[in-house]
Design a protein around this motif. Structure first.
Motif, PDB file in Angstrom:
ATOM      1  N   ARG A   2       1.698 -86.392  90.739  1.00 25.86           N
ATOM      2  CA  ARG A   2       2.700 -85.402  91.110  1.00 25.86           C
ATOM      3  C   ARG A   2       3.025 -84.571  89.870  1.00 25.86           C
ATOM      4  N   THR A   4       4.740 -83.060  86.673  1.00 31.49           N
ATOM      5  CA  THR A   4       5.702 -83.589  85.709  1.00 31.49           C
ATOM      6  C   THR A   4       6.814 -82.573  85.483  1.00 31.49           C
ATOM      7  N   LEU A   5       7.907 -83.015  84.873  1.00 30.67           N
ATOM      8  CA  LEU A   5       8.999 -82.095  84.543  1.00 30.67           C
ATOM      9  C   LEU A   5       8.529 -81.015  83.593  1.00 30.67           C
ATOM     10  N   LYS A   6       7.654 -81.392  82.641  1.00 29.76           N
ATOM     11  CA  LYS A   6       7.126 -80.393  81.707  1.00 29.76           C
ATOM     12  C   LYS A   6       6.342 -79.327  82.433  1.00 29.76           C
ATOM     13  N   GLN A   7       5.530 -79.735  83.394  1.00 23.88           N
ATOM     14  CA  GLN A   7       4.760 -78.752  84.156  1.00 23.88           C
ATOM     15  C   GLN A   7       5.671 -77.817  84.938  1.00 23.88           C
ATOM     16  N   GLN A  37      -1.938 -77.335  81.422  1.00 26.53           N
ATOM     17  CA  GLN A  37      -0.949 -78.028  82.232  1.00 26.53           C
ATOM     18  C   GLN A  37      -0.768 -77.363  83.596  1.00 26.53           C
ATOM     19  N   GLU A  44      -3.477 -80.937  91.112  1.00 28.13           N
ATOM     20  CA  GLU A  44      -2.743 -82.045  91.723  1.00 28.13           C
ATOM     21  C   GLU A  44      -2.138 -81.640  93.064  1.00 28.13           C
TER      22      GLU A  44
END
Length: 310
Positions: A2, A4-7, A37, A44
């Motif tokens: 899933r 990420t927060l960074k993405q 990213q 994803e």
């Protein structure tokens, strides 16, 4: 897998800057890392989020939808971090505040000074917007709080700040400017009312008021700001309808200008501090509302006293 927060943060940065390079600078990573990213995120999710063109990055329809949700998620996470770092009586960090243009310039300068004394590590980032834009940007996470009319945001939690009454301003040779004190509804019949344009709750209120008292809103002029509306009234284009904070501030600045409060039950509106119902910072926001309310009451009382308003 899933996102990420960074993405999510990288995607929002691209959406707001329109360019991969500028977004990379904002989030302090290399452009190649950011691109990788975003590509991983698209793989994803199984869908394209961005299109790269000669003029920068453009969100796909799916990308636009995900950015709205990403902003919301990132604000929720930031609020949790804020909550975990503070005691019940503490309030620090950066708060993005949206505010009505008719309120912000008159309430926030003195309020900010008072807030800094009580919460020295709190930073307000303020932006003025129309009522409809405040609602959208609170919902999508661009704002943490807004100062607006609570009935415009029924899905939000809110804390009342003050009741703002409506006042009129007319040309100096208009009979309405020949006296002071409250103006009665029958005095306004036959006078076209001037107000700001679409998207502002104030405009809706003035249109309802005109219907109630038997007059009309001017179709020849629609102001882009309260200053413009007031200037058109002074030039004789109609009667400007102005909210308290603005009207009293301008009357104090220019004692020769006559303003009169409209003596009618619906010639007022509630102003409140509003936030998302899901926010964990409700108690902090209520402390902030308390300080804002005290400042607003002081401004309105001083303004009314300075012109001898009843």
């Amino acid at each position: 897998m899933r996102p990420t927060l960074k993405q999510l943060e990288y995607l929002v940065a691209i959406a707001e800057t329109g360019k991969y390079g500028e977004a990379a600078k904002r989030v302090n990573v290399s452009q190649s890392s950011l691109s990788t990213q975003i590509a991983d995120m698209e793989e994803e999710l199984g869908t394209r989020l961005l299109e790269r063109g000669r003029h920068g990055a453009v969100l796909t329809p799916t990308g636009r939808d995900i950015v709205v949700r990403a902003r919301y998620i990132l604000r929720q996470v930031e609020e949790l971090h804020t909550l975990s770092r503070q005691s019940e009586e503490d309030f620090k960090g950066r708060i993005n505040l949206g505010v009505l243009p008719s309120v912000g310039p008159y309430l926030l300068p003195p309020a900010t000074r008072q807030l800094h004394q009580r919460f020295p590590e709190l930073r307000l980032i303020v932006r003025e917007e129309r009522t409809i834009d405040l609602a959208e940007h609170l919902s999508d996470g661009r704002f943490d709080l807004i100062i607006s009319t609570p009935e415009s945001h029924p899905e939000c939690r809110s804390e009342p700040l003050f009741t703002e009454q409506l006042w009129i301003c007319a040309a100096s040779d208009d009979p309405l400017s020949s006296t002071t004190g409250p103006v009665e509804p029958e005095e306004l019949r036959g006078h076209p009312l001037l107000t700001i344009g679409y998207g502002h709750r104030l405009s809706e209120l003035v249109h309802r008021l005109a219907d109630d008292i038997g007059t009309q809103v001017s179709t020849e002029y629609e102001g882009s700001s309260l200053d413009a509306v007031r200037q058109m009234a002074i030039m004789g284009a109609g009667v400007a309808v102005l909210p308290s904070l603005y009207a009293l501030s301008e009357a104090r600045r220019d004692p020769d200008q006559i303003i009169r409060r409209i003596n009618y039950p619906s010639a007022e509106r509630e102003i409140a501090l509003c936030w998302r119902a899901s926010s964990p910072l409700t108690n902090r926001y209520r402390m902030l509302a308390d300080e804002l309310s005290k400042t607003a009451s002081s401004i309105l009382e001083q303004g009314a006293a300075s012109i001898g308003a009843a």
